[in-house]
Scaffold this motif. Structure first.
Motif, mmCIF file in Angstrom:
data_model
loop_
_atom_site.group_PDB
_atom_site.id
_atom_site.type_symbol
_atom_site.label_atom_id
_atom_site.label_comp_id
_atom_site.label_asym_id
_atom_site.label_seq_id
_atom_site.Cartn_x
_atom_site.Cartn_y
_atom_site.Cartn_z
ATOM 1 N N TYR A 75 20.388 -11.697 14.407
ATOM 2 C CA TYR A 75 20.492 -12.452 15.655
ATOM 3 C C TYR A 75 21.442 -11.671 16.554
ATOM 4 N N GLU A 96 10.809 -14.343 24.527
ATOM 5 C CA GLU A 96 11.913 -15.028 23.861
ATOM 6 C C GLU A 96 12.627 -14.019 22.967
ATOM 7 N N TYR A 117 11.413 -19.098 14.126
ATOM 8 C CA TYR A 117 11.493 -20.521 14.453
ATOM 9 C C TYR A 117 10.108 -21.151 14.616
ATOM 10 N N GLY A 118 9.115 -20.329 14.927
ATOM 11 C CA GLY A 118 7.774 -20.875 15.151
ATOM 12 C C GLY A 118 6.695 -19.984 14.586
ATOM 13 N N GLY A 130 13.125 -30.193 19.621
ATOM 14 C CA GLY A 130 13.703 -28.993 20.222
ATOM 15 C C GLY A 130 12.846 -28.449 21.342
ATOM 16 N N ASN A 131 11.531 -28.421 21.120
ATOM 17 C CA ASN A 131 10.649 -27.924 22.173
ATOM 18 C C ASN A 131 10.353 -28.977 23.232
ATOM 19 N N SER A 163 13.969 -15.192 16.759
ATOM 20 C CA SER A 163 13.205 -16.187 17.516
ATOM 21 C C SER A 163 11.852 -16.446 16.880
ATOM 22 N N SER A 182 6.892 -28.808 16.174
ATOM 23 C CA SER A 182 7.511 -28.021 17.243
ATOM 24 C C SER A 182 6.555 -26.952 17.745
ATOM 25 N N LEU A 199 15.669 -21.661 20.745
ATOM 26 C CA LEU A 199 14.668 -20.771 20.178
ATOM 27 C C LEU A 199 13.497 -21.569 19.602
ATOM 28 N N GLY A 200 12.371 -20.891 19.400
ATOM 29 C CA GLY A 200 11.202 -21.506 18.801
ATOM 30 C C GLY A 200 10.122 -21.896 19.784
ATOM 31 N N HIS A 201 10.299 -21.559 21.050
ATOM 32 C CA HIS A 201 9.330 -21.903 22.081
ATOM 33 C C HIS A 201 8.366 -20.752 22.366
ATOM 34 N N HIS A 259 10.769 -33.386 14.520
ATOM 35 C CA HIS A 259 10.453 -31.968 14.361
ATOM 36 C C HIS A 259 10.172 -31.306 15.708
#
Length: 527
Positions: A461, A379, A436-437, A86-87, A433, A54, A407-409, A83
């Motif tokens: 959150y 984000e 997530y990454g 999501g992105n 956020s 991701s 989330l995670g971008h 994996h």
């Protein structure tokens, strides 16, 4: 019989296709079914490793948005695609041209269920890819890849996937003939002329701008059109880009993602011109008469590059067109009558420092100190309201957000953005956020990109806490995030970091972080 001198293998023919399209940076996290793709990896290519798929997809998304070209992501069979999905969804919503090349087990093994194979690989990423194929023959891989690039980069842009069995790369394949696909969608001239007449005849037009304005390079044209018609300009709900200068005298603010709020903002206008946005992305229910966000008696016109968005617009007229073409056609229309300009949106009051750091103080300080040409990738959903008030954006290609809501971008995308841009990039991410990454910090350190990561650390959150109020939930569960230490997390991946807890620490820490030659993390505790 083919000319032997033109015959190569699948790998060489595929690399030639990528070179032709200017794709020489590959993002990914390789697995066993992808290794032959990189045999004798050429010196003119660069592989950017992400520590999770991701993250690789998010970095490629930021890189592609920054360069305006397709980016290639290498994913590992079914597990890696899963994996990264999501992105991939976010890239689909962002309209980012990504080419996903996923591994597959050897063709000779697919009669059974081999280890690490992808069952129905073409279906797996749907519906969030524009095109998905596993070629029937190894020799078809390069041509399939060429087609995938064309599909990804044809408006509306988006991700595509090509699944390649591991034993295909070394098999014979001829070169792919050069083929150029050019030209944006040009809207129907008669329909655009009709809208230009309606706009000139309107007593009180209002504009709503979305992400397509910036993606299609129509920013300055939209400003000229708004000034010509003295029209107030709202930003569409959840818009992922800056489509209008937020300190301009005609800027009217940000539309909420609810029927009643939008209707209230548009009330009193006889024509609504929506430029480059769906009509409308709702997030909360809002009870209004007739269940429409458009006031009764108001004409709605939409210009969009996306036929799907045009098709589900519930009222009015939608014209499928590239935004630059469409807006310039409206600029060629008849002159409007003299109209009084709307009252300017009042600027937010300056925030005074207290004994704690508030989101408002953080964003105001960032606005004061960041370089004028810097780029912000955001984000931090709970911080968006204060950001709208205290961190304005006035230039095209200066602000990027996640259009999907997933989330995670943001953190990975900021690394890809910083890899492609010469300006300072600022990642403004919430603490939830960021987690997530968080592996993107390692990639940032390895690449040495000039990236300032500002973590809005509220230990929860908070966007969910805020949204719980909408449902009357007084004790939300699963929203507390105690004990996170982003300085330690950054240090463990090779990125220096500073925790900022007091207002007097904020300005000097931010000043230093914005001038760092490499990545740096500011872990800012807000109350």
């Amino acid at each position: 019989m083919s000319d032997v001198s033109t015959v190569s293998n699948v790998r060489e023919a595929s690399l030639a296709v990528l070179r032709r399209h200017g794709i020489t940076t590959i993002f990914g996290n390789p697995g066993s079914t992808e290794l032959p793709m990189f045999r004798d990896f050429p010196d003119d290519f660069r592989y950017v490793l992400g520590l999770q798929e991701s993250v690789a997809v998010g970095m490629a998304d930021g890189f592609a948005q920054a360069t305006g070209r397709a980016a290639l992501v290498n994913l590992h069979s079914a597990a890696g695609v899963g994996h990264g999905l999501g992105n991939v969804f976010t890239a689909f919503r962002n309209r980012t041209p990504l080419v996903l090349v996923a591994g597959q087990q050897a063709r000779s093994l697919l009669v059974g269920e081999p280890f690490l194979f992808a069952e129905r690989p073409v279906e797996f990423p749907e519906p969030y890819v524009k095109y998905s194929r596993e070629p029937a023959r190894a020799a078809d891989v390069p041509a399939t890849l060429a087609r995938a690039i064309h599909v990804a980069t044809t408006p509306p842009c988006g991700p595509v996937l090509v699944s390649v069995p591991v034993d295909d790369w070394d098999r014979p394949a001829g070169p792919v003939a050069e083929h150029r696909v050019a030209g944006a969608v040009a809207g129907d001239p008669a329909a655009l002329a009709e809208v230009a007449d309606q706009l000139a005849a309107a007593e009180s037009p209002v504009f709503v701008v979305g992400g397509e304005v910036d993606r299609d390079g129509a920013f300055d044209d939209v400003v000229a059109l708004a000034e010509r018609h003295a029209a107030p300009v709202h930003v569409a709900p959840m818009s992922p880009r800056c489509g209008f200068p937020e300190r301009h005298r005609l800027f009217a603010g940000f539309l909420p993602a609810a029927h009643d709020g939008i209707r209230a903002a548009l009330d009193g206008h006889d024509l609504v011109l929506v430029l480059g946005s769906p009509v409308f992305p709702f997030h909360t229910e809002g009870a209004v008469e007739g269940d429409s966000a458009v006031p009764d008696g108001t004409v709605l016109v939409q210009l969009t590059e996306d036929p799907a968005h045009a098709a589900w617009t519930p009222v009015g007229t939608s014209i499928v067109t590239g935004l630059r073409h469409g807006v310039r056609a409206l600029l060629d229309g008849p002159p409007p009558p003299a109209r009084p300009e709307p009252s300017p949106r009042p600027a937010a009051a300056r925030v005074a420092a207290d004994d704690v750091i508030t989101e408002e103080l953080l964003l105001q300080t960032l606005a004061d100190l960041r370089p004028a040409d810097s780029v912000v990738v955001e984000e931090a959903p709970a911080t968006r309201g204060p950001m709208h008030d205290h961190l304005p954006f006035d230039r095209p290609a200066s602000f990027y957000n996640c259009a999907s809501g997933g989330l995670g971008h943001g953190l990975p995308a900021s690394v890809g953005m910083a890899l492609a841009r010469s300006e300072r990039v600022v990642a403004l991410v919430g603490d939830g956020s960021a987690m997530y990454g968080i592996q993107a910090l390692w990639s940032a350190a390895q690449l040495g990109v000039p990236l300032t990561i500002v973590v809005v650390h509220n230990a929860r959150y908070r966007a969910l806490d805020q949204f719980a109020e909408h449902f009357g939930i007084t004790k939300p569960v699963g929203t507390a995030l105690p004990g996170l230490d982003f300085v330690a997390l950054a240090a463990g991946q090779g990125v220096p970091g500073v925790r900022v807890e007091r207002p007097e620490e904020l300005e000097p820490a931010l000043t230093e972080a914005l001038s760092s030659p490499g990545p740096v993390v500011l872990d800012v505790l807000v109350r």
